[in-house]
Design a protein around this motif. Structure first.
Motif, PDB file in Angstrom:
ATOM      1  N   ALA A 119       9.613  -5.273   5.026  1.00  0.00           N
ATOM      2  CA  ALA A 119       9.219  -5.396   3.620  1.00  0.00           C
ATOM      3  C   ALA A 119       8.261  -4.277   3.230  1.00  0.00           C
ATOM      4  O   ALA A 119       7.471  -3.796   4.054  1.00  0.00           O
ATOM      5  CB  ALA A 119       8.580  -6.748   3.362  1.00  0.00           C
ATOM      6  N   LEU A 120       8.350  -3.880   1.972  1.00  0.00           N
ATOM      7  CA  LEU A 120       7.402  -2.955   1.351  1.00  0.00           C
ATOM      8  C   LEU A 120       6.805  -3.684   0.155  1.00  0.00           C
ATOM      9  O   LEU A 120       7.527  -4.103  -0.745  1.00  0.00           O
ATOM     10  CB  LEU A 120       8.106  -1.670   0.903  1.00  0.00           C
ATOM     11  N   ILE A 121       5.489  -3.853   0.149  1.00  0.00           N
ATOM     12  CA  ILE A 121       4.835  -4.664  -0.871  1.00  0.00           C
ATOM     13  C   ILE A 121       3.816  -3.833  -1.636  1.00  0.00           C
ATOM     14  O   ILE A 121       2.909  -3.242  -1.044  1.00  0.00           O
ATOM     15  CB  ILE A 121       4.148  -5.893  -0.241  1.00  0.00           C
ATOM     16  N   PHE A 122       3.989  -3.776  -2.960  1.00  0.00           N
ATOM     17  CA  PHE A 122       3.015  -3.153  -3.847  1.00  0.00           C
ATOM     18  C   PHE A 122       2.149  -4.266  -4.422  1.00  0.00           C
ATOM     19  O   PHE A 122       2.658  -5.212  -5.019  1.00  0.00           O
ATOM     20  CB  PHE A 122       3.730  -2.365  -4.943  1.00  0.00           C
ATOM     21  N   ARG A 123       0.853  -4.144  -4.268  1.00  0.00           N
ATOM     22  CA  ARG A 123      -0.028  -5.293  -4.439  1.00  0.00           C
ATOM     23  C   ARG A 123      -1.256  -4.951  -5.263  1.00  0.00           C
ATOM     24  O   ARG A 123      -1.499  -3.796  -5.620  1.00  0.00           O
ATOM     25  CB  ARG A 123      -0.495  -5.769  -3.063  1.00  0.00           C
ATOM     26  N   ASP A 124      -2.060  -5.992  -5.513  1.00  0.00           N
ATOM     27  CA  ASP A 124      -3.407  -5.818  -6.033  1.00  0.00           C
ATOM     28  C   ASP A 124      -4.317  -6.737  -5.227  1.00  0.00           C
ATOM     29  O   ASP A 124      -3.947  -7.183  -4.137  1.00  0.00           O
ATOM     30  CB  ASP A 124      -3.476  -6.072  -7.547  1.00  0.00           C
ATOM     31  N   SER A 125      -5.502  -7.050  -5.747  1.00  0.00           N
ATOM     32  CA  SER A 125      -6.489  -7.790  -4.958  1.00  0.00           C
ATOM     33  C   SER A 125      -6.055  -9.213  -4.616  1.00  0.00           C
ATOM     34  O   SER A 125      -6.565  -9.796  -3.656  1.00  0.00           O
ATOM     35  CB  SER A 125      -7.830  -7.822  -5.699  1.00  0.00           C
TER      36      SER A 125
ATOM     37  N   SER B  77       2.969 -11.865   5.883  1.00  0.00           N
ATOM     38  CA  SER B  77       3.313 -10.971   6.995  1.00  0.00           C
ATOM     39  C   SER B  77       4.084 -11.680   8.091  1.00  0.00           C
ATOM     40  O   SER B  77       4.927 -11.068   8.757  1.00  0.00           O
ATOM     41  CB  SER B  77       2.040 -10.354   7.592  1.00  0.00           C
ATOM     42  N   GLN B  78       3.827 -12.969   8.300  1.00  0.00           N
ATOM     43  CA  GLN B  78       4.450 -13.687   9.407  1.00  0.00           C
ATOM     44  C   GLN B  78       5.960 -13.860   9.241  1.00  0.00           C
ATOM     45  O   GLN B  78       6.644 -14.211  10.210  1.00  0.00           O
ATOM     46  CB  GLN B  78       3.789 -15.054   9.586  1.00  0.00           C
ATOM     47  N   TYR B  79       6.497 -13.598   8.056  1.00  0.00           N
ATOM     48  CA  TYR B  79       7.933 -13.742   7.826  1.00  0.00           C
ATOM     49  C   TYR B  79       8.710 -12.454   8.087  1.00  0.00           C
ATOM     50  O   TYR B  79       9.942 -12.471   8.082  1.00  0.00           O
ATOM     51  CB  TYR B  79       8.196 -14.185   6.379  1.00  0.00           C
ATOM     52  N   PHE B  80       8.013 -11.335   8.296  1.00  0.00           N
ATOM     53  CA  PHE B  80       8.675 -10.039   8.387  1.00  0.00           C
ATOM     54  C   PHE B  80       8.329  -9.326   9.691  1.00  0.00           C
ATOM     55  O   PHE B  80       7.258  -9.537  10.272  1.00  0.00           O
ATOM     56  CB  PHE B  80       8.282  -9.158   7.200  1.00  0.00           C
ATOM     57  N   ALA B  81       9.257  -8.454  10.124  1.00  0.00           N
ATOM     58  CA  ALA B  81       9.016  -7.672  11.337  1.00  0.00           C
ATOM     59  C   ALA B  81       7.934  -6.630  11.088  1.00  0.00           C
ATOM     60  O   ALA B  81       6.983  -6.503  11.852  1.00  0.00           O
ATOM     61  CB  ALA B  81      10.312  -7.005  11.785  1.00  0.00           C
ATOM     62  N   LYS B  82       8.087  -5.899   9.993  1.00  0.00           N
ATOM     63  CA  LYS B  82       7.114  -4.877   9.631  1.00  0.00           C
ATOM     64  C   LYS B  82       6.943  -4.913   8.125  1.00  0.00           C
ATOM     65  O   LYS B  82       7.923  -4.932   7.382  1.00  0.00           O
ATOM     66  CB  LYS B  82       7.578  -3.496  10.077  1.00  0.00           C
ATOM     67  N   THR B  83       5.688  -4.919   7.675  1.00  0.00           N
ATOM     68  CA  THR B  83       5.396  -4.962   6.246  1.00  0.00           C
ATOM     69  C   THR B  83       4.403  -3.870   5.910  1.00  0.00           C
ATOM     70  O   THR B  83       3.334  -3.782   6.514  1.00  0.00           O
ATOM     71  CB  THR B  83       4.795  -6.327   5.843  1.00  0.00           C
ATOM     72  N   VAL B  84       4.757  -3.030   4.941  1.00  0.00           N
ATOM     73  CA  VAL B  84       3.857  -1.988   4.449  1.00  0.00           C
ATOM     74  C   VAL B  84       3.223  -2.481   3.152  1.00  0.00           C
ATOM     75  O   VAL B  84       3.922  -2.943   2.246  1.00  0.00           O
ATOM     76  CB  VAL B  84       4.603  -0.659   4.203  1.00  0.00           C
ATOM     77  N   TYR B  85       1.895  -2.393   3.055  1.00  0.00           N
ATOM     78  CA  TYR B  85       1.150  -2.856   1.886  1.00  0.00           C
ATOM     79  C   TYR B  85       0.528  -1.663   1.166  1.00  0.00           C
ATOM     80  O   TYR B  85      -0.231  -0.888   1.769  1.00  0.00           O
ATOM     81  CB  TYR B  85       0.056  -3.828   2.300  1.00  0.00           C
ATOM     82  N   VAL B  86       0.842  -1.520  -0.127  1.00  0.00           N
ATOM     83  CA  VAL B  86       0.381  -0.393  -0.923  1.00  0.00           C
ATOM     84  C   VAL B  86      -0.307  -0.916  -2.176  1.00  0.00           C
ATOM     85  O   VAL B  86       0.267  -1.713  -2.924  1.00  0.00           O
ATOM     86  CB  VAL B  86       1.550   0.531  -1.328  1.00  0.00           C
TER      87      VAL B  86
END
Length: 378
Positions: free
Chosen positions: A319-325, A335-344
């Motif tokens: 997963a690639l996740i674009f986030r805020d606070s 995170s526990q649902y995915f192998a690798k998650t990038v947070y931006v």
């Protein structure tokens, strides 16, 4: 006669003490003037001492710059502002224009420059037809671009606190319109291929179990984040059934949490009263699975905004996740649902999507944005 002399002597002592107290009160702040760079109570950088240069423009600016410096650094300022803010709470009259004091000491963040959330709550600052079209064009462009590359896309709107707890808003704040901006967007996007997830129904249904947002902070607490993660994963499985076929979203209940004391709410800090306002908040009793975490890009000013990735599972999508606070509390659950998650910590356009695909070709992109930031179209 003796009694009268005694009274006069006592009166003179009192007058002298009053004078001494006045003089101490007048000069003590000057004596205790400091030169700290940041305020611990206000959580902000303080004005610096102005430069002394024999230049015309510098000399013109010096008086106002020095005044800003002195106002930020005179002795006992933190203590005096705390007392002032405490009286503001008692009188229900906020000392900070970015903060609204609600009922039962609930605090709401209403910074006009950050989405004008108060007027949105009042249904008094709607999207224009042009703004709605821009939103649809932007979301559908990202959805189409990702779909062409075999990547799923989910747009998540995190509700502001007033949307879940309107009963604690001040009674004099009236709603004058029919729809919030989020109401408009959900209605406008209902025939689109883009999935726009509105978390309000799930959170409103769960508030009967226990408190979902902090009273003294703009964010949801751990229980609110737990409800949100369940709805996000449930929606992914509904819209993209082949993405996470073997994992059921974990359904946490209020009984899974214990209560701990919390005293550092960001809104309370804006009023300098985090010391006075404390609350009991939920904390998950059972720890979440630990995931490896690695920083990709450090943020120059705020380490919470650094780009990072987590490694949690082997047999799971990326997963690639674009986030805020709001994703700070949500991240350990998701995170526990995915192998690798990038947070931006950014709002993505096509160019930004392309940039971050190099770190981890994801199976899904999740873009999450708090309700008040819908005002800013990107």
């Amino acid at each position: 006669m003796h009694t009268e002399n005694h009274k006069n002597k006592a009166s003179r002592i009192f007058d002298n003490l009053l004078i001494v107290t006045f003089v101490i009160g007048l000069f003590l702040p000057l004596v205790l003037t400091h030169n700290r760079k940041e305020s611990a109570t206000e959580k902000r950088k303080l004005a610096e001492f102005p430069q002394l240069k024999w230049e015309h423009q510098t000399m013109l600016k010096f008086p106002s710059q020095f005044e800003s410096f002195f106002n930020d650094h005179f002795g006992l300022r933190d203590q005096l502002t705390q007392v002032y803010s405490l009286y503001s709470i008692i009188l229900k009259n906020s000392s900070n224009p970015k903060v609204l004091i609600g009922l039962d000491d609930w605090l709401f963040y209403v910074n006009p420059s950050e989405g004008n959330s108060l007027e949105d709550y009042r249904r008094n600052d709607p999207f224009t037809p042009e703004e709605l079209r821009s939103w649809k064009i932007g979301l559908e462009a990202k959805h189409k671009w990702l779909k062409q590359r075999g990547i799923s896309y989910l747009f998540v709107v995190v509700p502001d606190k007033y949307s879940i707890y309107p009963e604690y808003m001040p009674e004099h704040i009236r709603q004058v319109g029919k729809q919030t901006r989020l109401d408009q967007l959900i209605e406008y996007m209902k025939d689109s291929e883009v999935t726009v997830l509105d978390l309000r129904p799930a959170l409103l249904a769960a508030k009967q179990q226990g408190q979902l947002f902090y009273k003294t902070d703009t964010h949801w607490n751990d229980f609110g984040a737990a409800i949100a993660q369940h709805e996000i994963i449930r929606t992914i499985q509904k819209v993209y059934p082949n993405l996470i076929p073997n994992l059921s979203p974990i359904n946490y209940s209020w009984q899974d949490f214990g209560l701990i004391e919390y005293k550092s709410g960001d809104i309370a800090n804006m009023l300098n009263i985090s010391y006075f306002l404390k609350e009991m908040v939920p904390e998950l009793r059972k720890p979440l699975p630990r995931c490896d975490k690695q920083i990709v890009d450090k943020h120059p000013e705020d380490q919470m905004k650094a780009t990072f990735f987590t490694d949690c599972r082997i047999d799971a999508p990326r997963a690639l996740i674009f986030r805020d606070s709001f994703f700070i509390a949500l991240q350990p659950y998701i995170s526990q649902y995915f192998a690798k998650t990038v947070y931006v910590w950014e709002w993505p356009d096509i160019k930004l999507l392309e940039k971050y695909l190099q770190y981890n070709h994801p199976d899904i992109v999740i873009e999450a944005r708090v309700e008040r930031h819908l005002k800013f179209i990107k």
